[in-house]
Enzyme design. Structure first.
Site, PDB file in Angstrom:
ATOM      1  N   ASP A  67      10.492 -36.123  27.576  1.00  0.00           N
ATOM      2  CA  ASP A  67      11.722 -36.201  26.797  1.00  0.00           C
ATOM      3  C   ASP A  67      12.884 -36.165  27.777  1.00  0.00           C
ATOM      4  OD1 ASP A  67      13.593 -36.150  24.622  1.00  0.00           O
ATOM      5  OD2 ASP A  67      12.078 -35.172  23.384  1.00  0.00           O
ATOM      6  N   HIS A 120      10.673 -47.210  38.641  1.00  0.00           N
ATOM      7  CA  HIS A 120       9.344 -47.824  38.720  1.00  0.00           C
ATOM      8  C   HIS A 120       8.535 -47.412  37.494  1.00  0.00           C
ATOM      9  CE1 HIS A 120       9.849 -49.028  42.935  1.00  0.00           C
ATOM     10  NE2 HIS A 120      10.302 -47.808  43.183  1.00  0.00           N
TER      11      HIS A 120
END
Length: 450
Positions: free
Chosen positions: A222, A297
Site C-alpha cells: 500500500d 522497475h
C-alpha cells in the site's frame, strides 16, 4: 489519437522554474541536541521496572519515565527484547527524547485499532536509535493469517513541532505503520519499514507543514510515503519503495489543500505505481509540486494522476484543481505499457488541470511492444498534454509509442526483493540499507555506520 515511431520530449518549460524550488520554509528537527537533553536528566526504563526478557511489560515503565523526563530529558531503552503490553500515549512533552536501542514486541492484547506508540502535542522531540537496530515488531501476521486487516496501528506523531524520528525499523504492523498528523518542522530519515504484501498496511502517511522526509525504505503493498491533504512545504527525497504500493498524494476529497511539495530521488521496485495522485470528484486545490528523478522497475503503473480513481467512491464536487505540477527525469520500465499506460494524466472534465509539465519521461515496457500515453483534460507541455490555454473543452488524447526512448535503462538496487513477504508468517527485522537511491548516500549517516 496519434501514432508515432519515436517520441519527442520537450526539455524546457518556462513555467516550471519557480515550482522546482518549492520545498522547506525553515529549519526542521529538534531545537536542542540529545546530549543536552541527557545532561538535564536520563531516565533508563530498567530503573522503572522494565526487563529485557520479552515477558515483562515495557509500556508502563516508559510512561513512568516520561513523567520524570518528558519536560526535559532522555528516556533510554537499552538493547534487548521488550514486551509491549500497555500501549504508549505521551502528550505535550518539551525538550525531550526517546533513545530506542532495543526491540519492542507487540503483545497479543489489547486488540483495538489504537496506536501502540503515540506522541502528541509539545515540541522539541526526538525518537531515535543510536545503533540503527532499534525496532518495533508488530507481529501483524497473527491478524493477517486469519484474513483480518483491522487492528492496532504502530507509530503516531500528532500535533508535534520541531521534532525528528530516525534510524529506526518498523516491522509487520497489523495496520498502518507510521502516521503523522499535523507534523510541523519535522524530519524523518534513515528508516526501514517492512510490512506484509497486502493493502491497508501503509508505510508513512503524512500531513502538516515544513516537513523533510528522506532516506526511507518501505516494503508493503500500500502507501510507501504518501502526502495527505492539508500538506504544505514538503521535501521528500531518497525514497526506496521496495515491493510496495508506491508513493502518492491522496486520496483527496472535499476541500483538498496541498501545495509546495517536492518528491525527488524516488526508486520504486515491483510496486503498484511510481507515483499516483488520486481523487474522484471533490473540490480544492493541489499546486506547485515537483516530482523529479524517479527510477522504476516492474511496476504496474508509473506516472499516474487520476481524478476519477475508481477505488474510492465519487465525492460531490466538480473535481480538484491540479495546477503548476512538474514531472521530470523519469527512467525505467513498466510491466505492461499497453494495458496500463506509463503516462496517465486524467483530469476532471469540469476542472481541467493547467500548467502541467512532462519533461524527459523515458519509460519502456517489460511486456508487449509499445507504450501508451493518455491525457485527459490536462493542459501544459510535453507528451500527450494539450498546449492550449483558456479553454475548458473536454478532450482525451492517446499516444502510442512503438520504440524504446533513448535513456530509459536505469540501475537497480542490491536490496531489491525477489519476492514479497506473505501474510501468514512472522516478518524478520531488516537492516537499514546503506543507500535508498542508486548512487546516492544517505544525507545523514546511518547510526552506527563507519
Amino acid at each position: 489519437m496519434t501514432w508515432s515511431t519515436s517520441f519527442l520530449s520537450v526539455h524546457f518549460f518556462a513555467f516550471i522554474t519557480t515550482s522546482i524550488h518549492a520545498q522547506l520554509t525553515g529549519s526542521v528537527g529538534p531545537l536542542t541536541s540529545v546530549s543536552d537533553k541527557a545532561a538535564v536528566k536520563t531516565c533508563n526504563v530498567l530503573d522503572y521496572g522494565a526487563r529485557s526478557d520479552n515477558t515483562t511489560d515495557v509500556g508502563q515503565p516508559i510512561i513512568d519515565a516520561f513523567a520524570d523526563c518528558g519536560s526535559g530529558g532522555l528516556i533510554y531503552i537499552p538493547e534487548g527484547d521488550y514486551l509491549l503490553k500497555n500501549w504508549i500515549s505521551l502528550e505535550n512533552g518539551s525538550a525531550w527524547a526517546i533513545q530506542l536501542d532495543g526491540v519492542l514486541y507487540r503483545d497479543s492484547s489489547p486488540s483495538s485499532q489504537s496506536y501502540m506508540f503515540e506522541i502528541s502535542g509539545g515540541r522539541d522531540f526526538e525518537l531515535f536509535s543510536s545503533n540503527a537496530t532499534g525496532a518495533i515488531q508488530g507481529s501483524g501476521y497473527l491478524y493477517h493469517r486469519d484474513d483480518t486487516y483491522t487492528g492496532p496501528r504502530m507509530l503516531h506523531i500528532s500535533g508535534v513541532s520541531d521534532w525528528s524520528v530516525h534510524d529506526l525499523v518498523l516491522v509487520d504492523s497489523p495496520m498502518f505503520h507510521f502516521v503523522i498528523d499535523g507534523g510541523y518542522n519535522g524530519e524523518v530519515y534513515n528508516m526501514a519499514i517492512r510490512g506484509a504484501d497486502h493493502g491497508g498496511l501503509d508505510g508513512i502517511d503524512v500531513y502538516g507543514d515544513n516537513m523533510w522526509i528522506h532516506d526511507i525504505m518501505v516494503t508493503n503493498k500500500d502507501e510507501c510515503v504518501t502526502t495527505k491533504t492539508n500538506s504544505h512545504n514538503f521535501l521528500i527525497e531518497n525514497i526506496y519503495c521496495n515491493s510496495s504500493g508506491g508513493c502518492a498524494i491522496g486520496s483527496l476529497g472535499s476541500g483538498a489543500n496541498v501545495s509546495n511539495i517536492v518528491y525527488r530521488n524516488v526508486y520504486t521496485w515491483d510496486s503498484n505505481q511510481m507515483m499516483m495522485i488520486k481523487s474522484n470528484g471533490g473540490s480544492g486545490d493541489v499546486s506547485n509540486a515537483v516530482f523529479e528523478n524517479f527510477i522504476g522497475h516492474g511496476n504496474a503503473y508509473s506516472l499516474d494522476l487520476d481524478s476519477y480513481w475508481s477505488s474510492m467512491d465519487a465525492i460531490d464536487g466538480d473535481g480538484i484543481y491540479y495546477h503548476n505540477i512538474t514531472f521530470q527525469n523519469w527512467t525505467g520500465t513498466a510491466v505492461d505499457g499497453e494495458t496500463r499506460p506509463p503516462i496517465r494524466v486524467i483530469c476532471p472534465e469540469d476542472t481541467p488541470c493547467t500548467e502541467i509539465a512532462l519533461v524527459q519521461i523515458d519509460l519502456w515496457v517489460e511486456e508487449g511492444g509499445y507504450d501508451e500515453y493518455i491525457c485527459k483534460n490536462a493542459y501544459g507541455s510535453g507528451y500527450c498534454l494539450d498546449s492550449a490555454t483558456g479553454t475548458s473543452t473536454p478532450y482525451t488524447t492517446t499516444t502510442y509509442v512503438n520504440s524504446a526512448p533513448t535513456g530509459y535503462e536505469a540501475p537497480t538496487m542490491t536490496d531489491d526483493l525477489a519476492t514479497a513477504f506473505g501474510t501468514s508468517a512472522s516478518i524478520p527485522i531488516p537492516t537499514i540499507p546503506a543507500s535508498f537511491f542508486p548512487g546516492v548516500t544517505p544525507i545523514s549517516a546511518v547510526a552506527g555506520s563507519s
